[in-house]
Design an enzyme around this catalytic site. Structure first.
Site, PDB file in Angstrom:
ATOM      1  N   HIS A   1     -11.542  33.660 -49.194  1.00  0.00           N
ATOM      2  CA  HIS A   1     -12.771  33.213 -49.111  1.00  0.00           C
ATOM      3  C   HIS A   1     -12.760  32.194 -50.481  1.00  0.00           C
ATOM      4  O   HIS A   1     -12.365  32.206 -51.515  1.00  0.00           O
ATOM      5  CB  HIS A   1     -13.914  34.280 -49.463  1.00  0.00           C
ATOM      6  CG  HIS A   1     -15.403  34.030 -49.573  1.00  0.00           C
ATOM      7  ND1 HIS A   1     -16.011  33.318 -48.526  1.00  0.00           N
ATOM      8  CD2 HIS A   1     -16.271  33.754 -50.701  1.00  0.00           C
ATOM      9  CE1 HIS A   1     -17.230  33.065 -49.202  1.00  0.00           C
ATOM     10  NE2 HIS A   1     -17.216  33.495 -50.326  1.00  0.00           N
TER      11      HIS A   1
ATOM     12  N   ASN B   1     -22.146  29.800 -53.807  1.00  0.00           N
ATOM     13  CA  ASN B   1     -21.435  30.810 -52.942  1.00  0.00           C
ATOM     14  C   ASN B   1     -22.259  30.510 -51.578  1.00  0.00           C
ATOM     15  O   ASN B   1     -23.171  30.786 -51.433  1.00  0.00           O
ATOM     16  CB  ASN B   1     -21.359  32.000 -53.347  1.00  0.00           C
ATOM     17  CG  ASN B   1     -20.153  32.973 -52.679  1.00  0.00           C
ATOM     18  OD1 ASN B   1     -20.150  33.036 -51.283  1.00  0.00           O
ATOM     19  ND2 ASN B   1     -19.511  33.753 -53.201  1.00  0.00           N
TER      20      ASN B   1
ATOM     21  N   CYS C   1     -15.458  28.938 -44.857  1.00  0.00           N
ATOM     22  CA  CYS C   1     -15.923  28.927 -46.272  1.00  0.00           C
ATOM     23  C   CYS C   1     -15.255  27.788 -46.948  1.00  0.00           C
ATOM     24  O   CYS C   1     -15.922  27.385 -47.942  1.00  0.00           O
ATOM     25  CB  CYS C   1     -15.532  30.296 -46.923  1.00  0.00           C
ATOM     26  SG  CYS C   1     -14.078  30.910 -46.870  1.00  0.00           S
TER      27      CYS C   1
END
Length: 346
Positions: free
Chosen positions: A119, A134, A14
């Site tokens: 994250h 995202n 991520c």
């Protein structure tokens, strides 16, 4: 929307997706970020060695895993910060006193990087519009200026750390296109399936937080529609309650009639909580049963008692009553005498 670069989640990379979505291009690979992490680890080791390579602190440090990366693909804020310095960009904590003193409206910023446990994801302004980039989403999510601050506040409430990007971001195709036109989003992107998004426990937690954040934004955006839906639901509920209470009142009236109450067969008409019953012959009588003050449960019990009595009456054997005709004749005779008595008074 097709012009917007959006890397979707792969494994636990991520941090890489966050950086590339921020810069709008494939600028960093896992190898690049690993090199930065190893460099940071070496710098930390050299600082610890200054206290003596034979010290307990140094030995403990060597036994500990890297704090800048792990085998899953996680990278620390230090790695992200060093990667952004290559582009002349810096990070500033959104809720720090230093930034709050600047009193800058979030819509006047250029981008934010958000982190929850392990994250990372980017919220960036492209043209005159904000987008949630995202990597756990199936595509970019449009965020209106009106609800950007609320969206960020919700993320903070869910435990996210938010960093403001300071400096000039590299030019990109999406910035040029959205600089001369605005886009609309008919349907918000969904979260990638849990099987694809579950790279670590931190990502599972961040997914739940993201769902909450999305739910709030959607709820605020559709506030008027939601209020209307609530009003309609309450209205339907009130109607159902009123219908049920009306049925209960009718059952009470029938039970009164079955137990010898002087109520005629005229239909019962409930009117806004009061039950008015009229008889066929004058004078008209108005009966307001005491059941108005009973609870719904008490009304149900009385209705059930009535149904039980009705069932018992139907199951009992019935026999002909020959005296009915005599009773009828007696009643007719009494009626005739009453008529004659009335005529004698005129």
């Amino acid at each position: 929307m097709d012009a917007i670069f959006h890397e979707k989640q792969e494994g636990s990379l991520c941090a890489q997706h966050c950086l590339n979505n921020l810069l709008q291009g494939e600028y960093f690979t896992p190898v690049d970020l690993s090199s930065i992490a190893h460099q940071l680890d070496e710098e930390e080791r050299m600082r610890m060695a200054e206290g003596g390579v034979m010290s307990d602190e140094y030995r403990t440090f060597l036994q500990q895993p890297s704090g800048n990366m792990d085998d899953s693909g996680f990278f620390s804020i230090q790695v992200i910060s060093n990667a952004l310095r290559v582009w002349g960009l810096e990070l500033m904590l959104f809720n720090s006193r230093e930034y709050q003193r600047l009193m800058i409206d979030p819509i006047n910023e250029k981008a934010f990087i958000c982190n929850y446990k392990e994250h990372w994801f980017t919220v960036r302004k492209l043209g005159q519009q904000w987008f949630n980039l995202n990597s756990l989403l199936t595509g970019p999510e449009l965020i209106s200026d009106t609800y950007l601050a609320l969206f960020l506040a919700q993320l903070q409430q869910e435990g996210y750390s938010i960093f403001v990007i300071r400096g000039n971001l590299p030019d990109c195709e999406a910035e040029q296109i959205l600089g001369i036109m605005r886009v609309q989003q008919q349907q918000r992107p969904k979260l990638i399936g849990e099987d694809e998004a579950q790279g670590s426990s931190g990502q599972r937690s961040s997914q739940r937080a993201l769902e909450t954040g999305q739910g709030l934004v959607e709820g605020v955006v559709d506030e008027e529609d939601e209020e209307l839906r609530k009003a309609l639901a309450l209205s339907r509920q009130d109607l159902e309650v009123e219908d049920e209470e009306a049925d209960l009142r009718r059952a009470i009236q029938l039970s009164m009639q079955g137990s010898g109450g002087a109520v005629s067969s005229t239909p019962i008409m409930p009117k806004e909580g009061n039950v008015t019953v009229t008889t066929a012959s004058p004078p008209a009588t108005k009966i307001t049963p005491s059941s108005e003050n009973l609870t719904a449960e008490e009304l149900r019990r009385k209705r059930q008692a009535y149904f039980d009595r009705q069932t018992q009456q139907q199951t009992q054997p019935t026999s002909p009553q020959p005296q009915d005709s005599k009773s009828t004749e007696s009643a007719e005779g009494s009626s005739d005498q009453g008529t004659k008595a009335t005529e004698g008074t005129h």
